[in-house]
Design a protein around this motif. Structure first.
Motif, mmCIF file in Angstrom:
data_model
loop_
_atom_site.group_PDB
_atom_site.id
_atom_site.type_symbol
_atom_site.label_atom_id
_atom_site.label_comp_id
_atom_site.label_asym_id
_atom_site.label_seq_id
_atom_site.Cartn_x
_atom_site.Cartn_y
_atom_site.Cartn_z
ATOM 1 N N SER A 45 0.832 -1.206 0.000
ATOM 2 C CA SER A 45 0.000 0.000 0.000
ATOM 3 C C SER A 45 0.870 1.260 0.000
ATOM 4 O O SER A 45 0.354 2.364 0.170
ATOM 5 C CB SER A 45 -0.920 -0.004 1.221
ATOM 6 O OG SER A 45 -0.162 -0.199 2.401
ATOM 7 N N ASP A 232 -7.670 -15.272 9.781
ATOM 8 C CA ASP A 232 -7.877 -16.438 8.912
ATOM 9 C C ASP A 232 -7.720 -17.700 9.775
ATOM 10 O O ASP A 232 -6.729 -18.411 9.683
ATOM 11 C CB ASP A 232 -6.836 -16.397 7.780
ATOM 12 C CG ASP A 232 -7.292 -17.187 6.564
ATOM 13 O OD1 ASP A 232 -8.190 -18.030 6.719
ATOM 14 O OD2 ASP A 232 -6.731 -16.959 5.483
ATOM 15 N N TRP A 283 2.901 -5.443 11.324
ATOM 16 C CA TRP A 283 4.146 -5.979 10.777
ATOM 17 C C TRP A 283 5.118 -6.408 11.878
ATOM 18 O O TRP A 283 5.625 -7.526 11.883
ATOM 19 C CB TRP A 283 4.706 -4.857 9.910
ATOM 20 C CG TRP A 283 6.069 -4.985 9.373
ATOM 21 C CD1 TRP A 283 6.445 -5.606 8.215
ATOM 22 C CD2 TRP A 283 7.263 -4.428 9.934
ATOM 23 N NE1 TRP A 283 7.792 -5.461 8.030
ATOM 24 C CE2 TRP A 283 8.316 -4.742 9.059
ATOM 25 C CE3 TRP A 283 7.534 -3.684 11.083
ATOM 26 C CZ2 TRP A 283 9.622 -4.348 9.308
ATOM 27 C CZ3 TRP A 283 8.836 -3.298 11.333
ATOM 28 C CH2 TRP A 283 9.860 -3.633 10.443
HETATM 29 C C1 LIG Z 1 -1.632 -3.638 2.260
HETATM 30 C C2 LIG Z 1 -1.147 -3.821 3.674
HETATM 31 C C3 LIG Z 1 -0.356 -2.834 4.242
HETATM 32 C C4 LIG Z 1 0.100 -2.972 5.550
HETATM 33 N N1 LIG Z 1 0.851 -1.977 6.094
HETATM 34 C C5 LIG Z 1 1.266 -2.082 7.366
HETATM 35 C C6 LIG Z 1 2.022 -1.037 7.968
HETATM 36 O O1 LIG Z 1 2.269 -0.007 7.366
HETATM 37 N N2 LIG Z 1 2.450 -1.191 9.244
HETATM 38 C C7 LIG Z 1 2.170 -2.335 9.948
HETATM 39 O O2 LIG Z 1 2.581 -2.433 11.113
HETATM 40 N N3 LIG Z 1 1.450 -3.352 9.421
HETATM 41 C C8 LIG Z 1 0.992 -3.247 8.143
HETATM 42 N N4 LIG Z 1 0.252 -4.258 7.591
HETATM 43 C C9 LIG Z 1 -0.032 -5.446 8.392
HETATM 44 C C10 LIG Z 1 1.048 -6.525 8.259
HETATM 45 O O3 LIG Z 1 1.410 -6.685 6.917
HETATM 46 C C11 LIG Z 1 0.513 -7.835 8.825
HETATM 47 O O4 LIG Z 1 0.304 -7.646 10.203
HETATM 48 C C12 LIG Z 1 1.450 -9.006 8.582
HETATM 49 O O5 LIG Z 1 1.568 -9.286 7.222
HETATM 50 C C13 LIG Z 1 0.933 -10.249 9.284
HETATM 51 O O6 LIG Z 1 1.787 -11.309 9.020
HETATM 52 P P1 LIG Z 1 1.287 -12.819 9.223
HETATM 53 O O7 LIG Z 1 2.456 -13.655 8.880
HETATM 54 O O8 LIG Z 1 0.619 -12.957 10.513
HETATM 55 O O9 LIG Z 1 0.128 -12.995 8.134
HETATM 56 P P2 LIG Z 1 0.156 -12.878 6.551
HETATM 57 O O10 LIG Z 1 1.200 -11.929 6.107
HETATM 58 O O11 LIG Z 1 -1.253 -12.590 6.152
HETATM 59 O O12 LIG Z 1 0.543 -14.342 6.065
HETATM 60 C C14 LIG Z 1 -0.323 -15.427 6.260
HETATM 61 C C15 LIG Z 1 -0.180 -16.362 5.101
HETATM 62 O O13 LIG Z 1 -0.846 -17.580 5.438
HETATM 63 C C16 LIG Z 1 -1.472 -18.071 4.274
HETATM 64 N N5 LIG Z 1 -2.528 -19.015 4.654
HETATM 65 C C17 LIG Z 1 -3.728 -18.772 5.215
HETATM 66 N N6 LIG Z 1 -4.410 -19.910 5.433
HETATM 67 C C18 LIG Z 1 -3.611 -20.914 4.989
HETATM 68 C C19 LIG Z 1 -3.770 -22.325 4.941
HETATM 69 N N7 LIG Z 1 -4.856 -22.937 5.388
HETATM 70 N N8 LIG Z 1 -2.767 -23.044 4.409
HETATM 71 C C20 LIG Z 1 -1.626 -22.449 3.960
HETATM 72 N N9 LIG Z 1 -1.430 -21.110 3.987
HETATM 73 C C21 LIG Z 1 -2.419 -20.365 4.505
HETATM 74 C C22 LIG Z 1 -1.994 -16.813 3.606
HETATM 75 O O14 LIG Z 1 -2.278 -17.047 2.241
HETATM 76 C C23 LIG Z 1 -0.826 -15.860 3.820
HETATM 77 O O15 LIG Z 1 0.089 -15.942 2.762
HETATM 78 C C24 LIG Z 1 -0.234 -4.136 6.291
HETATM 79 C C25 LIG Z 1 -1.043 -5.133 5.706
HETATM 80 C C26 LIG Z 1 -1.499 -4.966 4.407
HETATM 81 C C27 LIG Z 1 -2.377 -6.026 3.799
#
Ligand SMILES: Cc1cc2nc3c(=O)[nH]c(=O)nc-3n(C[C@H](O)[C@H](O)[C@H](O)COP(=O)(O)OP(=O)(O)OC[C@H]3O[C@@H](n4cnc5c(N)ncnc54)[C@H](O)[C@@H]3O)c2cc1C
Length: 394
Positions: A45, A232, A283
């Motif tokens: 973004s 999720d 993040w």
């Molecule tokens: C556009 C955007 C901008 C952002 N900007 C900021 C920011 O400026 N500052 C900030 O602090 N945070 C920001 N965030 C938030 C931050 O990116 C998230 O908190 C972070 O990505 C979370 O990481 P995660 O590993 O928990 O989940 P995710 O990054 O969502 O990764 C989870 C993964 O698991 C996979 N998955 C789900 N279910 C299954 C399954 N059953 N089997 C296999 N794989 C599966 C998904 O497809 C995904 O790839 C932003 C988020 C977005 C979307």
């Protein structure tokens, strides 16, 4: 021993990296539903959407890194079921056994069924970002003035689009920032030409024309929806794990099943410092919980105590925020500096006599002292901008 990580995102990537750093040499399987190795979402973004950076800056590591680390990374591999009795997960009809299972499945954008006729775009994946970047022109309607909506508004204005944004709350970011700072964000976007409609919603959609409840009409070339995300947690829920706004984990990121752990956006943690449950969609949390849970899976017994941290960049405005205002809200907001004009300020949220959160805007050196002040009892001198933050931090 095999450690299986479900969810190849930021938390998953950091967990596997930390497992190797801590000397774990046995099997690791990292399963991701997306076609890519783990990547960072903030640029989706910001720099990538603005066109300032190439899309491949987002990857945490290239594929070769996982092979070097002997991490069995499988992409396009969605886990459809977890059998906790037999300790295996199912991917495309095959079963993968685990001794420890880490769920890092992240979150998904909330959707607005009423807008489906307008084929709105949502922003979560790399593909979403590239699709959106290609279409940021003409008249763009943004539904939701939260972090994602505001960052998309900033990128759309940068691309020269006409931007209308609609938000049901009285101010952008009202629930997180409160009315005063929310108003400052509203002013920032209006100064940059966003037609921001607050305290209203979409009343009707007809023949491509959207009418807002305040009577305003717009015929957008593109609709972007940013109304928040939901954990999720389906695959964990189906496996009988306790779920309530995310997978419920204790202070050490352990579920009630001793073989199953969760971290990142999907984890609803019993936070020992905040003294309540919190699910953080940031993040920093994904990185740090990912690292922390690696140690716990290897037998560590430390609770995860780090406070939530967040950053955003919009136009030439940047900020960082540490801490968390609880569901009861706050008693007072103390602002040092100007929330208008150049917007160089720090702000502290006070509840129950303590500083529960603090932020800076465009004042990057302030984050060190802010981290130390958050959590401390409120000191009246915080009201006096003449007293340096460094003095209050010690
Ligand atoms: C556009 C955007 C901008 C952002 N900007 C900021 C920011 O400026 N500052 C900030 O602090 N945070 C920001 N965030 C938030 C931050 O990116 C998230 O908190 C972070 O990505 C979370 O990481 P995660 O590993 O928990 O989940 P995710 O990054 O969502 O990764 C989870 C993964 O698991 C996979 N998955 C789900 N279910 C299954 C399954 N059953 N089997 C296999 N794989 C599966 C998904 O497809 C995904 O790839 C932003 C988020 C977005 C979307």
């Amino acid at each position: 021993m095999n450690i299986v990580v479900v969810g190849a995102g930021l938390a998953g990537a950091n967990a596997v990296e930390e497992l190797r750093k801590q000397g774990y040499t046995e099997d690791i399987t990292l399963l991701g539903a997306e076609p890519h190795p783990p990547y960072e979402r903030p640029p989706l973004s910001k720099s990538v959407l603005l066109g300032d950076k190439e899309p491949d800056v987002v990857f945490v590591h290239d594929r070769a890194w996982y092979a070097d680390q002997q991490v069995d990374l499988r992409t396009d591999a969605r886990v459809t079921a977890i059998d906790r009795d037999r300790k295996h997960v199912e991917v495309a009809g095959t079963q993968i056994s685990y001794d420890r299972l880490l769920l890092t499945t992240g979150s998904q954008p909330r959707r607005l069924a009423d807008l489906e006729p307008l084929q709105p775009l949502y922003l979560r994946t790399l593909e979403d970002s590239l699709r959106l970047k290609d279409r940021l022109q003409g008249t763009v309607l943004i539904v939701g003035a939260g972090w994602i909506g505001l960052e998309v508004a900033s990128a759309a204005r940068h691309a020269g689009a006409e931007v209308t944004a609609v938000e049901t709350a009285a101010q952008p970011l009202l629930a997180v920032m409160g009315p005063e700072l929310g108003a400052s964000f509203a002013a920032l976007h209006r100064e940059h030409g966003v037609d921001l409609h607050l305290g209203t919603s979409i009343a009707s959609v007809s023949d491509g024309e959207v009418t807002l409840a305040d009577g305003h009409r717009v015929t957008p070339d593109l609709v972007v929806v940013g109304i928040g995300a939901a954990p999720d947690d389906q695959v964990g829920r189906d496996a009988g794990l306790a779920v309530d706004n995310g997978l419920l984990v204790d202070a050490r990121l352990r579920s009630a099943d001793p073989a199953v752990f969760a971290a990142g956006d999907v984890a609803n943690q019993d936070h020992p410092v905040l003294g309540r449950r919190v699910r953080v969609e940031h993040w920093d949390n994904a990185i740090e919980q990912g690292k922390h849970v690696a140690g716990v899976m290897l037998g560590g017994d430390e609770p995860y105590t780090r406070l939530p941290y967040f950053f955003t960049d919009q136009y030439d405005f940047g900020m960082e925020l540490v801490g968390n205002v609880g569901p009861e809200g706050f008693d007072e907001l103390v602002v040092r500096g100007e929330t208008g004009g150049d917007r160089v300020y720090t702000a502290f949220w006070v509840a129950g006599g303590r500083v529960v959160a603090g932020m800076h805007a465009n004042d990057w050196d302030a984050i060190g002292p802010i981290r130390e002040i958050v959590g401390q009892p409120f000191d009246e001198r915080l009201r006096d901008p003449g007293v340096p933050l460094s003095e209050l931090a010690s």
